[in-house]
Motif scaffolding. Sequence first.
Motif, PDB file in Angstrom:
ATOM      1  N   TYR A  86       0.839  -1.202   0.000  1.00  0.00           N
ATOM      2  CA  TYR A  86       0.000   0.000   0.000  1.00  0.00           C
ATOM      3  C   TYR A  86       0.875   1.253   0.000  1.00  0.00           C
ATOM      4  CZ  TYR A  86      -3.089   3.692   1.690  1.00  0.00           C
ATOM      5  OH  TYR A  86      -3.772   4.881   1.822  1.00  0.00           O
ATOM      6  N   THR A  87       1.865   1.296   0.881  1.00  0.00           N
ATOM      7  CA  THR A  87       2.761   2.445   0.938  1.00  0.00           C
ATOM      8  C   THR A  87       3.515   2.606  -0.372  1.00  0.00           C
ATOM      9  OG1 THR A  87       3.025   2.160   3.325  1.00  0.00           O
ATOM     10  CG2 THR A  87       4.680   3.486   2.193  1.00  0.00           C
ATOM     11  N   ARG A 116      -5.061  -7.987   3.370  1.00  0.00           N
ATOM     12  CA  ARG A 116      -4.982  -6.639   3.936  1.00  0.00           C
ATOM     13  C   ARG A 116      -5.865  -5.652   3.161  1.00  0.00           C
ATOM     14  NH1 ARG A 116       1.458  -5.904   4.206  1.00  0.00           N
ATOM     15  NH2 ARG A 116       1.465  -7.626   2.732  1.00  0.00           N
ATOM     16  N   ASP A 117      -6.816  -6.169   2.385  1.00  0.00           N
ATOM     17  CA  ASP A 117      -7.767  -5.322   1.632  1.00  0.00           C
ATOM     18  C   ASP A 117      -7.042  -4.285   0.779  1.00  0.00           C
ATOM     19  OD1 ASP A 117      -9.981  -6.611   2.805  1.00  0.00           O
ATOM     20  OD2 ASP A 117      -9.842  -5.321   4.558  1.00  0.00           O
ATOM     21  N   LEU A 118      -5.969  -4.708   0.122  1.00  0.00           N
ATOM     22  CA  LEU A 118      -5.124  -3.769  -0.601  1.00  0.00           C
ATOM     23  C   LEU A 118      -5.878  -3.025  -1.703  1.00  0.00           C
ATOM     24  CD1 LEU A 118      -2.294  -2.599  -1.157  1.00  0.00           C
ATOM     25  CD2 LEU A 118      -1.918  -4.517  -2.738  1.00  0.00           C
ATOM     26  N   GLU A 120      -9.101  -2.294  -2.201  1.00  0.00           N
ATOM     27  CA  GLU A 120     -10.073  -1.302  -1.720  1.00  0.00           C
ATOM     28  C   GLU A 120      -9.375  -0.093  -1.101  1.00  0.00           C
ATOM     29  OE1 GLU A 120     -10.085  -4.490  -1.103  1.00  0.00           O
ATOM     30  OE2 GLU A 120     -11.916  -5.233  -2.066  1.00  0.00           O
ATOM     31  N   ARG A 121      -8.307  -0.326  -0.365  1.00  0.00           N
ATOM     32  CA  ARG A 121      -7.577   0.782   0.269  1.00  0.00           C
ATOM     33  C   ARG A 121      -6.953   1.700  -0.784  1.00  0.00           C
ATOM     34  NH1 ARG A 121      -3.366  -2.057   3.744  1.00  0.00           N
ATOM     35  NH2 ARG A 121      -2.819   0.062   4.434  1.00  0.00           N
ATOM     36  N   ILE A 122      -6.408   1.117  -1.845  1.00  0.00           N
ATOM     37  CA  ILE A 122      -5.804   1.935  -2.905  1.00  0.00           C
ATOM     38  C   ILE A 122      -6.880   2.733  -3.635  1.00  0.00           C
ATOM     39  CG2 ILE A 122      -4.612   1.841  -5.134  1.00  0.00           C
ATOM     40  CD1 ILE A 122      -3.039  -0.550  -4.078  1.00  0.00           C
ATOM     41  N   GLN A 124      -9.766   3.790  -2.481  1.00  0.00           N
ATOM     42  CA  GLN A 124     -10.276   4.867  -1.635  1.00  0.00           C
ATOM     43  C   GLN A 124      -9.258   5.992  -1.470  1.00  0.00           C
ATOM     44  OE1 GLN A 124     -11.449   2.963   2.021  1.00  0.00           O
ATOM     45  NE2 GLN A 124     -13.044   1.725   1.044  1.00  0.00           N
ATOM     46  N   ALA A 125      -7.993   5.644  -1.319  1.00  0.00           N
ATOM     47  CA  ALA A 125      -6.979   6.662  -1.059  1.00  0.00           C
ATOM     48  C   ALA A 125      -6.567   7.426  -2.316  1.00  0.00           C
ATOM     49  CB  ALA A 125      -5.746   6.020  -0.425  1.00  0.00           C
TER      50      ALA A 125
END
Length: 280
Positions: A86-87, A116-118, A120-122, A124-125
């Motif tokens: 993610y980072t 780690r729900d990668l 969806e997190r990407i 949204q961010a």
Amino acid sequence: MSTILVVANETLAGAQLLEVVKDRVAAGGEGTRVIVCVPRNKPKHGNIIYDDFVFDAAKVRIDLARRFLRDQDINAVGDIGDPDPYTATMDAVREHHPDEIIVSTYPATVSGWLRRDLIERIEQASGLPVTHVEQDIDAVGIPFHVTLVVAAKTASGDELLASLKAKAGDDPRGSLFIVIVPQEGGEGHHAARARARMAQVVDRLISENLIAAGMIGDPDPYTATMNALQFFRVDDIVISTLPATRSGWLRADLVERVRKVTNKPVEHVETADRSATQAA
């Protein structure tokens, strides 16, 4: 000009991902940029984690991907990212300002990234369209024959080059050679010497129209080999050593240990001890 960010690690060479990238570039037209972001992996074997090895493993993935894409008339830029995917992705978004993101993972049943729900997190961010490519390359394989080459003092030997050329046969562009050179000691000048050896053998392979990339590894050749097998899906292994009377690797039974643990074809290439001959 559109920019496509591709985020992948162990599945980077999967055929499905490569086809998706080719389709996106064709749709985007001339001038489309591809940024290949590879998060760094932490090796599982060995008591010491060598930063050079971790960096090199990611760079090898990028180098091989860029060479394949170049053969498809696609220009790509490599970006070695943070160990956290993610980072790594968000760092690449801030630096390259892509128009879309393609993330490649293993299937959900085995992918640590998906746990780690990668995706969806990407989404949204970043606020960007994200395409998820799921690939089981362990089951399906990749569209190349991959050979892991392990060598140190004999890396530049003619015997090793001849063996690898014969292995590639009549289809050199269908074979990938990943060269790993254990650094024979700690970091510093030991790493520099190993890197010089690695660069020399990779340059010789490329000059023979073979696809190759390389990295340095743990001082212990067995640990270096096992870490490379963690990072890359390979079909067979070539281990190059000095003759038995001079080889510490053979005294440590390296070839047989690797053969038993991996269950992969392991070829042993013995290189003449030219230093001993010259001394005599």
